[in-house]
Scaffold this active site. Sequence first.
Site, PDB file in Angstrom:
ATOM      1  N   GLU A  75       8.111 -10.831   0.870  1.00 12.98           N
ATOM      2  CA  GLU A  75       9.240  -9.919   1.400  1.00 12.98           C
ATOM      3  C   GLU A  75       8.935  -8.604   1.634  1.00 12.98           C
ATOM      4  OE1 GLU A  75      14.081  -8.925   0.511  1.00 12.98           O
ATOM      5  OE2 GLU A  75      12.887 -10.114  -0.784  1.00 12.98           O
ATOM      6  N   ARG A 110       0.774  -1.061  -0.017  1.00 14.15           N
ATOM      7  CA  ARG A 110       0.076  -0.082   0.238  1.00 14.15           C
ATOM      8  C   ARG A 110       1.007   1.172  -0.135  1.00 14.15           C
ATOM      9  NH1 ARG A 110      -3.668   0.443   4.568  1.00 14.15           N
ATOM     10  NH2 ARG A 110      -4.493   2.198   3.419  1.00 14.15           N
ATOM     11  N   SER A 111       0.691   2.227  -0.633  1.00 15.54           N
ATOM     12  CA  SER A 111       1.253   3.387  -0.847  1.00 15.54           C
ATOM     13  C   SER A 111       1.571   4.217   0.391  1.00 15.54           C
ATOM     14  CB  SER A 111       0.900   4.357  -1.934  1.00 15.54           C
ATOM     15  OG  SER A 111      -0.363   4.765  -1.589  1.00 15.54           O
ATOM     16  N   ARG A 146       5.492   5.010   1.970  1.00 17.62           N
ATOM     17  CA  ARG A 146       5.961   6.530   2.239  1.00 17.62           C
ATOM     18  C   ARG A 146       6.869   6.508   3.427  1.00 17.62           C
ATOM     19  NH1 ARG A 146       0.991  10.173  -0.164  1.00 17.62           N
ATOM     20  NH2 ARG A 146       0.584   8.639  -1.872  1.00 17.62           N
TER      21      ARG A 146
END
Length: 179
Positions: A127, A101-102, A106
């Site tokens: 991984e 998930r972005s 971040r």
Amino acid sequence: MILARGEILKLIKDGSLGIEPFTEDVVRENGLDLRVGNEYAIYAFENQVIDPCELESTRHLFSIVEAKDGRIIIPPRSFALLTTMEYVKFPRDVIGFCNLRSTLARYGLGVPPTIIDTGFEGNITIEVINNSGNYVVLRPGMRFLHVVLAKTIGEAKYQGKYLGQRGVTPPKGLKGECS
């Protein structure tokens, strides 16, 4: 063709795509958000020479750990093998492309390019790499792995080494596959 939410829900409803346990919030606009399972694997040793071509098994190289206090801590510039809470069963004409998930990316986390093959069945072991200089905490049950589903032209049956895997699964050795 990438499948949108409506098409994914149809596959689940008709039994072509299996997800257990299933909650509808796992199905997103253009894929699935799978959740962190309760166990993970980390290397049991450091500074070793590891030659996958010489190994039949790698189980001795990894420690499989239950999440303590509901937390999985990934050290800086290290990685852990995580498993999904969900056991999935893919149709023979649908493939999955995995991304973190972005929001988690971040924080410096990443996953290598990973494909869920047509016809695959099992928990997903993936991984998760911590590229940051900080310890990053993941928690069992949190959404972490976004899987984009695509239809294939034709069908194929998965017959790989990881069919039916449950829980976190360390890599298999490659002995006999290398020249």
